[in-house]
Motif scaffolding. Structure first.
Motif, PDB file in Angstrom:
ATOM      1  N   GLU A 162       0.654  -1.260  -0.198  1.00 15.18           N
ATOM      2  CA  GLU A 162       0.211  -0.073   0.219  1.00 15.18           C
ATOM      3  C   GLU A 162       1.078   1.396   0.107  1.00 15.18           C
ATOM      4  O   GLU A 162       0.517   2.382  -0.272  1.00 15.18           O
ATOM      5  CB  GLU A 162      -0.861  -0.038   1.222  1.00 15.18           C
ATOM      6  N   HIS A 163       2.067   1.114   0.432  1.00 16.42           N
ATOM      7  CA  HIS A 163       3.263   2.114   0.352  1.00 16.42           C
ATOM      8  C   HIS A 163       4.388   1.572   0.537  1.00 16.42           C
ATOM      9  O   HIS A 163       4.879   0.417   1.142  1.00 16.42           O
ATOM     10  CB  HIS A 163       3.002   2.891   1.865  1.00 16.42           C
ATOM     11  N   VAL A 166       4.796  -1.098   3.426  1.00 19.95           N
ATOM     12  CA  VAL A 166       3.646  -1.361   3.913  1.00 19.95           C
ATOM     13  C   VAL A 166       2.700  -2.299   3.218  1.00 19.95           C
ATOM     14  O   VAL A 166       2.338  -1.879   2.158  1.00 19.95           O
ATOM     15  CB  VAL A 166       2.890   0.032   4.308  1.00 19.95           C
ATOM     16  N   ALA A 200      -0.599  -1.660   7.131  1.00 15.44           N
ATOM     17  CA  ALA A 200      -1.298  -0.628   7.224  1.00 15.44           C
ATOM     18  C   ALA A 200      -1.601   0.172   8.597  1.00 15.44           C
ATOM     19  O   ALA A 200      -1.305   1.129   8.827  1.00 15.44           O
ATOM     20  CB  ALA A 200      -2.475  -0.456   6.314  1.00 15.44           C
ATOM     21  N   GLU A 201      -2.247  -0.809   9.240  1.00 20.06           N
ATOM     22  CA  GLU A 201      -2.266  -0.597  10.713  1.00 20.06           C
ATOM     23  C   GLU A 201      -1.397  -0.097  11.464  1.00 20.06           C
ATOM     24  O   GLU A 201      -1.244   1.171  12.138  1.00 20.06           O
ATOM     25  CB  GLU A 201      -3.039  -1.665  11.336  1.00 20.06           C
ATOM     26  N   GLU A 202      -0.090  -0.951  11.461  1.00 15.37           N
ATOM     27  CA  GLU A 202       1.139  -0.452  12.013  1.00 15.37           C
ATOM     28  C   GLU A 202       1.684   0.895  11.981  1.00 15.37           C
ATOM     29  O   GLU A 202       1.950   1.667  12.584  1.00 15.37           O
ATOM     30  CB  GLU A 202       1.946  -1.505  12.076  1.00 15.37           C
ATOM     31  N   TRP A 203       1.684   1.035  10.433  1.00 16.30           N
ATOM     32  CA  TRP A 203       2.024   2.190   9.773  1.00 16.30           C
ATOM     33  C   TRP A 203       1.349   3.363  10.288  1.00 16.30           C
ATOM     34  O   TRP A 203       1.903   4.640  10.542  1.00 16.30           O
ATOM     35  CB  TRP A 203       2.015   2.089   8.343  1.00 16.30           C
ATOM     36  N   GLN A 204      -0.027   3.325  10.405  1.00 11.41           N
ATOM     37  CA  GLN A 204      -0.765   4.391  10.707  1.00 11.41           C
ATOM     38  C   GLN A 204      -0.407   4.635  12.323  1.00 11.41           C
ATOM     39  O   GLN A 204      -0.249   5.901  12.819  1.00 11.41           O
ATOM     40  CB  GLN A 204      -2.273   4.121  10.617  1.00 11.41           C
ATOM     41  N   LYS A 205      -0.374   3.593  13.276  1.00  7.44           N
ATOM     42  CA  LYS A 205      -0.032   3.890  14.455  1.00  7.44           C
ATOM     43  C   LYS A 205       1.277   4.652  14.886  1.00  7.44           C
ATOM     44  O   LYS A 205       1.295   5.539  15.628  1.00  7.44           O
ATOM     45  CB  LYS A 205      -0.235   2.422  15.301  1.00  7.44           C
ATOM     46  N   LYS A 206       2.180   4.395  13.853  1.00 15.77           N
ATOM     47  CA  LYS A 206       3.593   4.786  14.179  1.00 15.77           C
ATOM     48  C   LYS A 206       3.414   6.185  13.455  1.00 15.77           C
ATOM     49  O   LYS A 206       4.542   6.909  13.583  1.00 15.77           O
ATOM     50  CB  LYS A 206       4.658   3.734  13.646  1.00 15.77           C
ATOM     51  N   GLY A 207       2.569   6.733  12.905  1.00 11.13           N
ATOM     52  CA  GLY A 207       2.484   8.144  12.427  1.00 11.13           C
ATOM     53  C   GLY A 207       3.683   8.245  11.366  1.00 11.13           C
ATOM     54  O   GLY A 207       3.991   9.290  10.776  1.00 11.13           O
ATOM     55  N   GLY A 208       3.912   7.205  10.585  1.00 11.38           N
ATOM     56  CA  GLY A 208       4.589   7.047   9.366  1.00 11.38           C
ATOM     57  C   GLY A 208       6.044   7.519   9.666  1.00 11.38           C
ATOM     58  O   GLY A 208       6.568   8.075   8.632  1.00 11.38           O
TER      59      GLY A 208
END
Lengths: 108, 117
Positions: free
Chosen positions: A18-19, A44, A82-90
């Motif tokens: 996704e990224h 991601v 994607a969920e982890e990526w979001q949680k870590k604020g990128g």
């Protein structure tokens, strides 16, 4: 095809991320100018869900096995869902500087 | 797995020492930033570990990659088990998983409660 394109193509095909960021960090190391030897990847992908870190890295290492055997010297990985990526604020982690060990490679 | 002398040597190394880091350079003078980063994490946790320099021995340098089926150096072993390379160790350190792993494996370390400075 350049190493960067090569990596990108393979990761996209195998992991449908996704990224994806493919960062050439070769300039941070003691290699000739233009060498595509040190890369950092931020991937991601939903395919990592439920997998421990080591399995995720092994998966990427095997996708890039040919590259790692031919010119790709260092591969820094950040593998997230994607969920982890979001949680870590990128956010990303800085790669360490070179300490010159590559020179020992060339002397042999 | 085959029984090449190098594999024998690696097996010997990781079975006799609790925490072994296959690295470039030694813990005092790491020769690669990735190796240095792992040394730093282990040192901060106060873990006693043995650093094995792969640079002087191309056989070992390739051998450890085949042994672990892992393409890069550094490589960390705890109680004979492969933990991972630089990124994994750093991430496990940051999340506290590395501490947990050492505890679970019965490896002693002196980590004070994350003393500042």
């Amino acid at each position: 095809m350049s190493m960067r394109q090569n990596i990108e193509t393979k990761i996209v095909a195998e992991l449908s991320p996704e990224h994806l960021e493919v960062i050439d960090e070769s300039h941070m190391h003691s290699v000739p100018p233009g060498a595509e030897s040190h890369f950092k990847l931020i991937i991601v992908s939903g395919m990592f869900a439920g997998e421990p870190l080591i399995r995720r890295h092994q998966r990427v290492n095997s996708i890039l096995a040919a590259e790692l055997n031919g010119g790709l010297h260092a591969l820094s990985l950040r593998t997230l869902t994607a969920e982890e990526w979001q949680k870590k604020g990128g956010e990303t982690v800085a790669s360490p500087p070179c300490l010159g060990g590559g020179k020992a490679d060339k002397e042999t | 797995m085959n029984d090449s002398p190098i594999f024998e040597q690696i097996r010997d190394e990781i079975s006799h020492t609790d925490v072994v880091l296959f690295m470039k350079g030694n813990p005092v003078f790491p020769q690669c930033g990735f190796s240095a980063a792992v040394v730093e994490a282990l040192t901060t946790l106060g873990v006693k570990f043995k650093g094995v320099d792969v640079l002087p021995d191309p056989g070992l340098r390739d051998g450890i990659k085949n042994f672990s089926n892992w393409p890069t150096i550094p490589q960390l072993y705890v109680k004979g088990e492969f933990v991972g390379g630089c990124d994994i160790v750093r991430e496990m350190y940051a999340t506290g998983e590395l501490k947990e792993l050492l505890k679970n494996k019965g490896v002693e370390f002196a980590a004070p409660s994350e003393a500042a400075d």
